[in-house]
Design a protein around this motif. Structure first.
Motif, mmCIF file in Angstrom:
data_model
loop_
_atom_site.group_PDB
_atom_site.id
_atom_site.type_symbol
_atom_site.label_atom_id
_atom_site.label_comp_id
_atom_site.label_asym_id
_atom_site.label_seq_id
_atom_site.Cartn_x
_atom_site.Cartn_y
_atom_site.Cartn_z
ATOM 1 N N GLY A 1 0.800 -1.221 0.000
ATOM 2 C CA GLY A 1 0.000 0.000 0.000
ATOM 3 C C GLY A 1 0.833 1.271 0.000
ATOM 4 N N LYS A 2 2.154 1.136 -0.120
ATOM 5 C CA LYS A 2 2.984 2.345 -0.172
ATOM 6 C C LYS A 2 2.747 3.105 -1.477
ATOM 7 C CE LYS A 2 6.652 0.985 2.934
ATOM 8 N NZ LYS A 2 7.853 0.171 3.016
ATOM 9 N N LYS A 3 2.378 2.369 -2.461
ATOM 10 C CA LYS A 3 2.070 2.975 -3.761
ATOM 11 C C LYS A 3 0.695 2.473 -4.182
ATOM 12 C CE LYS A 3 4.099 5.422 -7.028
ATOM 13 N NZ LYS A 3 4.648 6.747 -6.729
ATOM 14 N N ALA A 4 -0.238 3.421 -4.384
ATOM 15 C CA ALA A 4 -1.580 2.987 -4.806
ATOM 16 C C ALA A 4 -1.527 2.581 -6.278
ATOM 17 C CB ALA A 4 -2.572 4.118 -4.609
ATOM 18 N N LEU A 5 -2.363 1.626 -6.601
ATOM 19 C CA LEU A 5 -2.368 1.116 -7.972
ATOM 20 C C LEU A 5 -2.641 2.244 -8.981
ATOM 21 C CD1 LEU A 5 -1.859 -1.721 -8.897
ATOM 22 C CD2 LEU A 5 -4.302 -2.158 -8.895
ATOM 23 N N GLU A 6 -3.562 3.140 -8.599
ATOM 24 C CA GLU A 6 -3.935 4.209 -9.542
ATOM 25 C C GLU A 6 -2.776 5.169 -9.817
ATOM 26 O OE1 GLU A 6 -6.996 6.771 -8.154
ATOM 27 O OE2 GLU A 6 -5.856 7.401 -6.411
ATOM 28 N N GLU A 7 -1.784 5.171 -8.954
ATOM 29 C CA GLU A 7 -0.643 6.073 -9.160
ATOM 30 C C GLU A 7 0.335 5.542 -10.200
ATOM 31 O OE1 GLU A 7 1.224 7.871 -5.563
ATOM 32 O OE2 GLU A 7 -0.285 6.653 -4.537
#
Lengths: 246, 534
Positions: free
Chosen positions: A64-70
């Motif tokens: 969750g450190k990087k959201a998929l949408e990002e």
């Protein structure tokens, strides 16, 4: 949002070609479409000319450190986006194993994208693994390209068995014949007498040079050979999959 | 993640794509396409529903008539940001939300448009040149579109300025920002402050706020009754005129509906605000507007059936559903006949005379003066014309309120349907007067009364519609048999439909008491009395 997983245990049977072409056709109709290239080989990313690189890698996404949408990248086509492959995906199995509810993690990651996309295509790596389990659970439809040969049919049985073992509803599995060569007697026989215990879609994707040329043009078949046999077959296949999805 | 909006710049004729190419080629790999000519149809409803929700709807198609691919693309953009919400291939200009195949967009449009149709509000020829910024893999990182516009219905020298549009590609924000920076700093192009549609509308003289059915000009407290009535009637007549072309062309059913509402409102003023017109003139206009209401009724009734038809079908058992289709065919056939009849009525000398007489009387600002100068019975006939309108209107509204209380109070479960119909008409007149003269009420307390009034009206309106439909359906069934359009199954399906409508009618009748009670609550009455205080 409907999730379509293009999956097979075997490699080189037209999974990525199917995911890319079907996703393109969906987007071309106006559906908001995303492809997630889960295969560390990054063939789908290659076809879309997008670098197979995800910041913070698969671990960043899973924790969750990087959201998929990002990490979504726009392709060259309207309504069509891609989550590129990353070399770290080769360890996705191990990383999934470390998180809680490991077999539904991909489903959870995709949930926030529900309002943004009509279709998400998962281009799955060729294996039987925790990644496969995740994609099979997350998907509304699992599309299994199958070459009409004895060994490929045996693999199809293994997939169904795998689903049964995991208690995954195997009615969401649809197979279609891929790389069919009408000159080959065995191909012809199997296409004419498909297995009865699984949904076999009526469309076969021919063994065609246009599909191979996707790697040269780095474009979906309907873009550079819109009237070809292969493009027409993908269009028919997409219509069938849509009716399966309801 | 916050998405990037496209950036739009105003370009003069002297800036061409070469200048932009030169600027960007030092930093980026570029690909330039040739000129394309596109036709852009801006779309909205007659009452600008998309625009009012801050959306711009358009349909683009190549202007090259010899092009192989002439498939169009339907867009919805956010007006303020220019963000594309929807981009769908569509072979023709969509009329209604049902013409959109994509479920989510169809639902979105359905919520905004309702039963209204999209119409072309402007047509623009767009000359576009496109620069694509690519990476080393030849992947698109950003798009630049240099566009020049020609509005089809406008003079050559009166056209919107050209634009340079920089479109981001998701996932490549740095490239977009750098391009915008270069264009702003090096080319010193000004940002466009308004949506292209606004510029187009300004050039064509179209204003999205010009149509309002109920938004009347504010009435000053010093107005005489004639002054106020004249303003209201002028407005209502302009609503009729505005809707007439749309109802003739049958663009959507709301044109006829709004036309009829305007006619009803005119009739309401003629009937309720008494002693303003000379008797003879009043009798003529009352008769003629009644006629106008009557000639528009059959088409409206058939509109209502057709609008509700899918609902009728769904309410039937599965095995009967297909048999109602013949009824739809019958309605469509008769709708054509009735609509042609209505258009003939609007072309008639009788209608032309009514329109010209009406305009003549409304042009007369001095009627009260004339009436003051007149004597005897004539003066009596127009005795309210010079009176302050707030007094005259208040008295009438109060009278109508009392009438509603009386009529509604006398209705029992055994009462005939006709009683509810009469009450419905009184409520309508009452509501119209409140809306016409709302400027004269104290504060906003009147709104508290309007809500239960509206609910009561909905109940009475639906009830009356059902009464008419049930009666008509039986007649239709006979007519269909005569026309050879109905077999036994169709008649059976219509029978079940009547049964369904009867059930609904009974439910509405049972609901009436509660709605009326809510309207006549003592505290609401007190609010009303207070609101009418001058």
């Amino acid at each position: 949002m409907k999730i379509v997983a293009c999956y097979n245990v075997k490699g080189g049977i037209g999974k990525t070609a199917a995911a890319v072409n079907l996703a393109f056709l969906a987007a071309h109709e106006g559906a908001r479409t995303l492809v997630w290239d889960l295969d560390p080989q990054g063939a789908a990313s290659f076809y879309f000319r997008i670098k197979p690189k995800v910041k913070k890698g698969s671990k960043g996404l899973l924790t969750g450190k990087k959201a998929l949408e990002e990490v979504v990248k726009g392709t060259d086509y309207p309504n069509l986006d891609l989550i590129p492959a990353d070399f770290s995906y080769r360890n996705l199995d191990l990383q999934l194993d470390e998180v809680k509810k490991s077999n539904t993690r991909i489903q959870k990651l995709l949930k926030p994208l529900a309002s943004e996309y009509d279709f998400i295509f998962l281009d799955c790596p060729p294996s039987i693994s925790l990644v496969s389990e995740n994609t099979l659970i997350a998907a509304d439809a699992v599309v299994v390209p199958t070459i009409p040969t004895t060994l490929s049919l045996r693999t199809l049985d293994q997939i169904i068995e795998f689903c049964n073992k995991l208690n995954i509803d195997h009615t969401k599995i649809s197979t279609f014949f891929s790389m069919t060569d009408s000159r080959k007697k065995l191909h012809k026989q199997i296409v004419e007498n498909p297995p009865q215990h699984v949904r076999v879609l009526g469309t076969s994707i021919p063994y065609a040079s246009d599909v191979e040329r996707m790697g040269i043009y780095r474009q979906p078949v309907p873009v550079f050979a819109g009237n070809s046999r292969a493009a027409k077959a993908y269009r028919t296949l997409w219509e069938e999959i849509k009716s399966v999805l309801g | 993640m916050k998405s990037l909006h496209s950036a739009q710049f105003i370009v003069s004729q002297s800036i061409d794509s070469d200048a932009i190419f030169t600027l960007l080629q030092h930093e980026f790999s570029l690909y330039e396409t040739g000129h394309t000519r596109l036709k852009c149809h801006y779309l909205d409803t007659f009452d600008w529903r998309m625009y009012r929700k801050n959306y711009v709807c358009s349909w683009y198609q190549t202007a090259n008539k010899r092009a192989k691919n002439r498939e169009g693309i339907f867009f919805i953009h956010e007006k303020e940001t220019g963000n594309s919400i929807c981009e769908l291939p569509l072979s023709r200009v969509p009329g209604f939300s049902k013409d959109i195949n994509h479920q989510a967009y169809r639902r979105m449009l359905d919520n905004i448009l309702g039963i209204r149709a999209l119409m072309t509000v402007a047509v623009l020829t767009v000359r576009r040149r496109q620069l694509i910024i690519l990476d080393e893999e030849h992947k698109t990182l950003a798009l630049l579109q240099l566009e020049q516009y020609t509005i089809d219905e406008s003079a050559d020298d009166d056209q919107p300025a050209g634009r340079l549009i920089v479109c981001p590609v998701r996932g490549y924000p740095k490239v977009f920002k750098r391009v915008v920076q270069l264009v702003t700093e090096q080319l010193k192009l000004p940002h466009s402050r308004e949506a292209l549609l606004d510029e187009v509308l300004a050039v064509t003289g179209k204003r999205p706020d010009t149509y309002k059915l109920t938004g009347f000009q504010e009435l000053e407290s010093s107005f005489s009754t004639w002054e106020a009535v004249r303003i209201l009637l002028q407005h209502l007549f302009s609503v009729m005129q505005a809707n007439e072309p749309g109802l003739r062309e049958a663009i959507d059913t709301e044109f006829l509906h709004d036309y009829r509402v305007a006619v009803r409102r005119i009739r309401s003023i003629l009937g309720q605000i008494k002693h303003v017109f000379p008797d003879k003139l009043l009798a003529y206009f009352k008769r003629e507007f009644f006629w106008l209401g009557t000639v528009t009724t059959p088409t409206r009734d058939l509109d209502m059936y057709l609008l509700k038809f899918d609902g009728y079908i769904q309410a039937l058992p599965d095995d009967l559903q297909q048999h109602l289709e013949m009824f739809r065919l019958f309605l469509q056939r008769h709708w054509k006949i009735e609509h042609a009849r209505l258009c003939r009525a609007l072309d008639s000398k009788r209608y032309q005379k009514l329109a010209s007489e009406w305009q003549k009387i409304l042009a007369n600002a001095d009627m009260p003066l004339q009436s003051e100068m007149s004597t005897g019975s004539q003066a009596q006939e127009t005795c309210n014309a010079a009176e302050p309108v707030r007094i005259v209107a208040r008295q009438r509204i109060w009278k109508l309120y009392k009438r509603i209380l009386k009529e509604g109070g006398s209705i029992t479960p055994q009462s005939h349907d006709e009683g509810l119909h009469e009450l419905r008409k009184s409520c309508k007149k009452f509501r119209y007067l409140i809306e016409f003269f709302q400027d004269y009420y104290v504060g906003k307390s009147i709104k508290q009364l309007l809500k239960p009034l509206k609910q009561l009206q909905d109940n009475l309106g639906d009830f009356q519609d059902l009464c008419v439909q049930i009666e008509q359906l039986n007649g239709f069934a006979e007519q269909m048999q005569q026309e050879g359009l109905a077999d036994t199954k169709t008649i059976m399906a219509m029978g079940v439909l009547v049964e369904n409508l009867n059930k609904r009618k009974k439910a509405l009748r049972a609901e009436f008491g509660r709605q009326f009670e809510s309207f006549i609550q003592p505290e609401k009455k007190a609010v009303f009395v207070e609101a009418l205080r001058v």
